[in-house]
Design a protein around this motif. Structure first.
Motif, PDB file in Angstrom:
ATOM      1  N   UNK A 264       0.748  -1.182  -0.132  1.00 39.31           N
ATOM      2  CA  UNK A 264       0.122  -0.046   0.107  1.00 39.31           C
ATOM      3  C   UNK A 264       0.824   1.099   0.110  1.00 39.31           C
ATOM      4  N   UNK A 265       1.860   1.256   0.637  1.00 35.30           N
ATOM      5  CA  UNK A 265       2.914   2.283   0.517  1.00 35.30           C
ATOM      6  C   UNK A 265       4.209   1.952   0.667  1.00 35.30           C
ATOM      7  N   UNK A 266       4.834   1.645  -0.457  1.00 31.59           N
ATOM      8  CA  UNK A 266       6.067   1.358  -0.605  1.00 31.59           C
ATOM      9  C   UNK A 266       6.927   1.526  -2.000  1.00 31.59           C
ATOM     10  N   UNK A 267       8.047   2.023  -2.188  1.00 32.16           N
ATOM     11  CA  UNK A 267       8.761   2.334  -3.366  1.00 32.16           C
ATOM     12  C   UNK A 267       9.745   1.372  -3.869  1.00 32.16           C
ATOM     13  N   UNK A 268      10.593   1.799  -4.525  1.00 34.53           N
ATOM     14  CA  UNK A 268      11.529   0.672  -5.183  1.00 34.53           C
ATOM     15  C   UNK A 268      12.973   0.857  -4.471  1.00 34.53           C
ATOM     16  N   UNK A 269      13.808  -0.232  -4.024  1.00 36.02           N
ATOM     17  CA  UNK A 269      14.859  -0.358  -3.419  1.00 36.02           C
ATOM     18  C   UNK A 269      15.989   0.157  -4.267  1.00 36.02           C
ATOM     19  N   UNK A 270      15.833  -0.334  -5.488  1.00 38.39           N
ATOM     20  CA  UNK A 270      16.982   0.042  -6.644  1.00 38.39           C
ATOM     21  C   UNK A 270      16.917   1.437  -6.893  1.00 38.39           C
TER      22      UNK A 270
ATOM     23  N   UNK B 277      12.487  -4.664  -3.417  1.00 34.86           N
ATOM     24  CA  UNK B 277      13.606  -5.115  -4.392  1.00 34.86           C
ATOM     25  C   UNK B 277      12.990  -5.340  -5.898  1.00 34.86           C
ATOM     26  N   UNK B 278      13.861  -5.209  -6.873  1.00 31.79           N
ATOM     27  CA  UNK B 278      13.421  -5.560  -8.269  1.00 31.79           C
ATOM     28  C   UNK B 278      12.562  -7.053  -8.198  1.00 31.79           C
ATOM     29  N   UNK B 279      13.048  -7.840  -7.473  1.00 35.43           N
ATOM     30  CA  UNK B 279      12.579  -9.418  -7.606  1.00 35.43           C
ATOM     31  C   UNK B 279      11.091  -9.361  -6.834  1.00 35.43           C
ATOM     32  N   UNK B 280      10.993  -8.625  -5.643  1.00 35.73           N
ATOM     33  CA  UNK B 280       9.834  -8.448  -5.129  1.00 35.73           C
ATOM     34  C   UNK B 280       8.893  -7.812  -6.020  1.00 35.73           C
ATOM     35  N   UNK B 281       9.003  -6.637  -6.687  1.00 37.65           N
ATOM     36  CA  UNK B 281       8.165  -6.041  -7.829  1.00 37.65           C
ATOM     37  C   UNK B 281       7.820  -6.950  -8.752  1.00 37.65           C
TER      38      UNK B 281
END
Ligand SMILES: [Zn+2]
Length: 336
Positions: free
Chosen positions: A216-222, A231-235
């Motif tokens: 609901x409120x998270x951005x990109x670690x990359x 992380x990209x894998x999580x996305x």
């Protein structure tokens, strides 16, 4: 900050007005409750304040159709005070909404669509961290009956349902109670939210769940290296589940320094490059964050997101999807 041509400005405003704009996280409910240590009286939904980020006048100005209001109780221990505070938040959610003509509480996507047609805003109730459930699955049913339609199992601590980010154990699995609650949520029709979950519990959830879930409120670690971002894998895993992540405006999750609305859209660009435009939306975290990015000082500035998307030449469809249709797709799939 950013210059638009007259045609771009008109296109941005047309799209923003047409869109069902969904914001999947704010912490405004706590500001409606009287705190014994505060000298200021609590804020009112219907009164424009120069404090904080969300009230009805500013929601209307920002063109937000569906604002999710989270119940965050912030207790490290599992104590009845969390349940009591959550119940007071349920009460203030309904009493503030009922006191205003321009907003209605909703539990289904069709109610959101109907309100948009009537020119009204909507409020959706969520729970951030399962502390109020006191480790008792029966209370999940109770809060569902009270209208809660979105739930995350943990804030940054550990609950009987999951490990939060700061409570992570290597290779930890979701506790049996969390597994049971996920099944129960699937039966009721409740959106599962992975924001704040430990990485290992996130992967367990992706194994267990067939349908969509959201962050609901998270951005990109990359783009901005912070443990609250994915992380990209999580996305990719979230997109495989047809889920959506709501872009968080907390400057620390947006950019290392001097965050702006354009930096928020950098996260949108990254997700679109990685998995396409169907898995990203908005999850401001307004009223839960102290500082805000330049250009997103409060919810009335939400159209600036649309302006940057227009400036970066996103298509009409992609803009409408990012502003809210992606989240509406999950709501249609899960809520009933
Ligand atoms: Zn949060």
């Amino acid at each position: 900050m950013f210059e638009l041509t007259k045609a771009q400005e008109e296109r941005a405003m047309r799209l923003h007005n047409e869109a069902i704009v969904v914001d999947t996280h704010c912490d405004t409910l706590g500001h409606f409750l009287r705190q014994s240590w505060e000298r200021r009286p609590p804020r009112k939904l219907g009164e424009r304040s120069d404090q904080g980020h969300i009230d009805l006048p500013r929601l209307v100005e920002g063109g937000v159709t569906c604002q999710t209001f989270a119940m965050y109780t912030g207790n490290k221990a599992i104590v009845p005070e969390a349940t009591l505070r959550a119940l007071k938040m349920v009460d203030v959610f309904y009493s503030e909404i009922q006191a205003n003509e321009g907003i209605v509480s909703v539990t289904t996507p069709s109610e959101i669509v109907a309100a948009k047609e009537e020119g009204k805003a909507t409020g959706l109730l969520s729970m951030e961290g399962a502390e109020p459930l006191m480790g008792d699955i029966d209370l999940l049913r109770v809060f569902y009956k009270l209208g809660v339609r979105m739930l995350s199992f943990a804030w940054n601590y550990r609950t009987p349902f999951a490990d939060g980010l700061n409570a992570k154990r290597a290779e930890s699995k979701l506790p049996d109670l969390g597994v049971q609650a996920l099944e129960e949520m699937g039966r009721f029709g409740m959106v599962f939210d992975v924001s704040h979950l430990s990485d290992s519990n996130f992967w367990d959830v992706t194994d267990l769940m067939k349908g969509p879930f959201i962050a609901s409120h998270s951005n990109c670690r990359d783009v901005c290296d912070h443990p609250r971002n994915l992380t990209n894998d999580m996305i990719r895993a979230l997109a495989d589940h047809m889920g959506v992540m709501g872009m968080n405006f907390a400057p620390a999750f947006v950019a290392k320094e001097n965050a702006t609305v354009e930096n928020v859209v950098d996260h949108i660009d990254h997700i679109v490059d990685l998995v396409g435009p169907d898995y990203v939306g908005l999850g401001s975290d307004f009223d839960g964050i102290g500082q805000t990015p330049v250009g997103l000082e409060d919810v009335s500035k939400m159209p600036n997101i649309t302006r940057v998307l227009v400036k970066r030449e996103y298509s009409d469809d992609d803009i409408l999807n990012i502003l809210g249709r992606n989240h509406m797709r999950v709501f249609k799939e899960v809520l009933r």
